[in-house]
Motif scaffolding. Sequence first.
Motif, mmCIF file in Angstrom:
data_model
loop_
_atom_site.group_PDB
_atom_site.id
_atom_site.type_symbol
_atom_site.label_atom_id
_atom_site.label_comp_id
_atom_site.label_asym_id
_atom_site.label_seq_id
_atom_site.Cartn_x
_atom_site.Cartn_y
_atom_site.Cartn_z
ATOM 1 N N ALA A 90 32.775 60.192 40.270
ATOM 2 C CA ALA A 90 33.659 59.345 39.467
ATOM 3 C C ALA A 90 34.917 58.994 40.254
ATOM 4 C CB ALA A 90 34.017 60.034 38.158
ATOM 5 N N LEU A 91 35.487 59.980 40.935
ATOM 6 C CA LEU A 91 36.678 59.732 41.744
ATOM 7 C C LEU A 91 36.362 58.748 42.864
ATOM 8 C CD1 LEU A 91 39.648 60.405 42.489
ATOM 9 C CD2 LEU A 91 38.717 62.223 43.950
ATOM 10 N N ASN A 92 35.237 58.941 43.532
ATOM 11 C CA ASN A 92 34.837 58.055 44.621
ATOM 12 C C ASN A 92 34.699 56.617 44.125
ATOM 13 O OD1 ASN A 92 33.066 56.652 46.588
ATOM 14 N ND2 ASN A 92 33.055 58.647 47.580
ATOM 15 N N ALA A 93 34.023 56.428 42.996
ATOM 16 C CA ALA A 93 33.841 55.080 42.436
ATOM 17 C C ALA A 93 35.192 54.468 42.068
ATOM 18 C CB ALA A 93 32.924 55.139 41.221
ATOM 19 N N TRP A 94 36.077 55.268 41.481
ATOM 20 C CA TRP A 94 37.389 54.763 41.080
ATOM 21 C C TRP A 94 38.239 54.401 42.303
ATOM 22 C CZ3 TRP A 94 42.585 56.729 40.988
ATOM 23 C CH2 TRP A 94 43.445 56.001 40.157
ATOM 24 N N LEU A 95 38.145 55.207 43.354
ATOM 25 C CA LEU A 95 38.905 54.901 44.570
ATOM 26 C C LEU A 95 38.397 53.616 45.218
ATOM 27 C CD1 LEU A 95 39.382 58.452 46.105
ATOM 28 C CD2 LEU A 95 41.108 57.016 44.988
ATOM 29 N N ARG A 96 37.106 53.361 45.118
ATOM 30 C CA ARG A 96 36.568 52.093 45.634
ATOM 31 C C ARG A 96 37.149 50.916 44.847
ATOM 32 N NH1 ARG A 96 33.466 51.188 49.513
ATOM 33 N NH2 ARG A 96 32.432 52.856 50.604
ATOM 34 N N LEU A 136 41.102 63.280 39.979
ATOM 35 C CA LEU A 136 41.242 64.102 41.175
ATOM 36 C C LEU A 136 41.243 65.583 40.808
ATOM 37 C CD1 LEU A 136 41.699 64.450 44.217
ATOM 38 C CD2 LEU A 136 44.167 64.244 43.778
ATOM 39 N N ALA A 137 41.967 65.951 39.770
ATOM 40 C CA ALA A 137 42.023 67.359 39.361
ATOM 41 C C ALA A 137 40.638 67.863 38.965
ATOM 42 C CB ALA A 137 43.007 67.528 38.203
ATOM 43 N N ALA A 138 39.877 67.052 38.241
ATOM 44 C CA ALA A 138 38.520 67.458 37.828
ATOM 45 C C ALA A 138 37.630 67.634 39.053
ATOM 46 C CB ALA A 138 37.928 66.430 36.871
ATOM 47 N N ALA A 139 37.733 66.728 40.015
ATOM 48 C CA ALA A 139 36.923 66.828 41.232
ATOM 49 C C ALA A 139 37.335 68.043 42.056
ATOM 50 C CB ALA A 139 37.053 65.546 42.050
ATOM 51 N N GLN A 140 38.629 68.360 42.062
ATOM 52 C CA GLN A 140 39.088 69.544 42.791
ATOM 53 C C GLN A 140 38.639 70.829 42.088
ATOM 54 O OE1 GLN A 140 43.241 68.375 43.048
ATOM 55 N NE2 GLN A 140 43.033 67.828 45.214
ATOM 56 N N ARG A 141 38.720 70.839 40.749
ATOM 57 C CA ARG A 141 38.243 72.017 40.000
ATOM 58 C C ARG A 141 36.748 72.245 40.211
ATOM 59 N NH1 ARG A 141 41.506 69.967 36.066
ATOM 60 N NH2 ARG A 141 39.735 69.082 34.946
ATOM 61 N N GLN A 176 34.874 53.992 54.324
ATOM 62 C CA GLN A 176 33.925 55.097 54.188
ATOM 63 C C GLN A 176 34.411 56.344 54.915
ATOM 64 O OE1 GLN A 176 31.252 54.861 52.018
ATOM 65 N NE2 GLN A 176 31.426 57.063 52.297
ATOM 66 N N ILE A 177 35.028 56.177 56.074
ATOM 67 C CA ILE A 177 35.585 57.329 56.799
ATOM 68 C C ILE A 177 36.638 58.022 55.945
ATOM 69 C CG2 ILE A 177 37.054 57.982 58.763
ATOM 70 C CD1 ILE A 177 35.542 55.759 60.360
ATOM 71 N N MET A 178 37.497 57.232 55.287
ATOM 72 C CA MET A 178 38.516 57.813 54.416
ATOM 73 C C MET A 178 37.849 58.596 53.283
ATOM 74 S SD MET A 178 41.125 56.206 51.645
ATOM 75 C CE MET A 178 39.712 55.764 50.684
ATOM 76 N N PRO A 183 35.728 65.068 50.509
ATOM 77 C CA PRO A 183 34.964 66.207 49.979
ATOM 78 C C PRO A 183 35.329 67.533 50.638
ATOM 79 C CG PRO A 183 33.504 64.371 50.438
ATOM 80 C CD PRO A 183 34.847 64.031 51.020
ATOM 81 N N LEU A 184 35.217 68.573 49.835
ATOM 82 C CA LEU A 184 35.416 69.927 50.323
ATOM 83 C C LEU A 184 34.337 70.225 51.350
ATOM 84 C CD1 LEU A 184 37.224 72.403 49.616
ATOM 85 C CD2 LEU A 184 35.350 73.169 48.176
ATOM 86 N N ARG A 185 34.693 70.823 52.450
ATOM 87 C CA ARG A 185 33.721 71.133 53.501
ATOM 88 C C ARG A 185 33.048 72.467 53.216
ATOM 89 N NH1 ARG A 185 33.157 66.282 54.653
ATOM 90 N NH2 ARG A 185 34.845 65.297 55.760
ATOM 91 N N THR A 186 31.751 72.523 53.470
ATOM 92 C CA THR A 186 31.001 73.775 53.298
ATOM 93 C C THR A 186 31.099 74.596 54.571
ATOM 94 O OG1 THR A 186 28.971 72.773 54.155
ATOM 95 C CG2 THR A 186 29.362 72.615 51.760
ATOM 96 N N ALA A 187 30.506 75.801 54.537
ATOM 97 C CA ALA A 187 30.550 76.675 55.706
ATOM 98 C C ALA A 187 29.877 76.016 56.905
ATOM 99 C CB ALA A 187 29.868 78.001 55.392
ATOM 100 N N GLU A 188 28.799 75.222 56.653
ATOM 101 C CA GLU A 188 28.112 74.552 57.785
ATOM 102 C C GLU A 188 28.946 73.414 58.366
ATOM 103 O OE1 GLU A 188 25.616 73.537 54.772
ATOM 104 O OE2 GLU A 188 25.451 75.688 54.591
#
Length: 193
Positions: A90-96, A136-141, A176-178, A183-188
């Motif tokens: 949802a955040l991604n779509a809204w930022l677009r 943003l807060a929902a996506a961060q949570r 797209q780079i932005m 997204p939060l990065r995983t261990a990989e």
Amino acid sequence: MTAGKPAFPTRRAAAERNRDKVLAAARAAFADGDTGISMAEVARRAGVGMATLYRNFPGRRELLEALYADEVEAICKAAVIEDGQTPGAALNAWLRLQVDFISHKRLIVSELLAHTDGDGPASRREQALDAGRPLLAAAQRAREVRDDVTLEQVFDMIVAIAKIPGTRDYLEPIIQIMLDGLPLRTAEHPTRT
């Protein structure tokens, strides 16, 4: 006209239609990059008289403010998580939508700043930020977006990208780079330090 019933609702509806026609004509002119459009040309394209135009918008500044306000209101209403959508999506779509808004409306914003003391666009930015903060807060949570970024920072990146000259095809990889950096990065795929 029926006895005892004033014609005011009909007049109000007609006035609202005329206002909408003026805004649509001005919006189309700015979308085409026609920043030099005169008030007379806006009236002509809208199919209304000058008196109607000036009754709705006493000057160019008021017309620009109304255009900008309508667009920001639409952006604010779009700041929702649809059924089946993750907060990050949802955040991604809204930022677009924000990217499209900024890149297509920068002509309106730059001219509006030239006609005002600068408070209009700043207060509308706050309005959009207030609408987007819950996304943003929902996506961060949900741990879908990194927690070390603010919406103000993201907006500043969008504004900076919108200032880059070039076609949408040229700008799309930059956008797209932005978005890929949020997204939060995983261990990989840890975030670089």
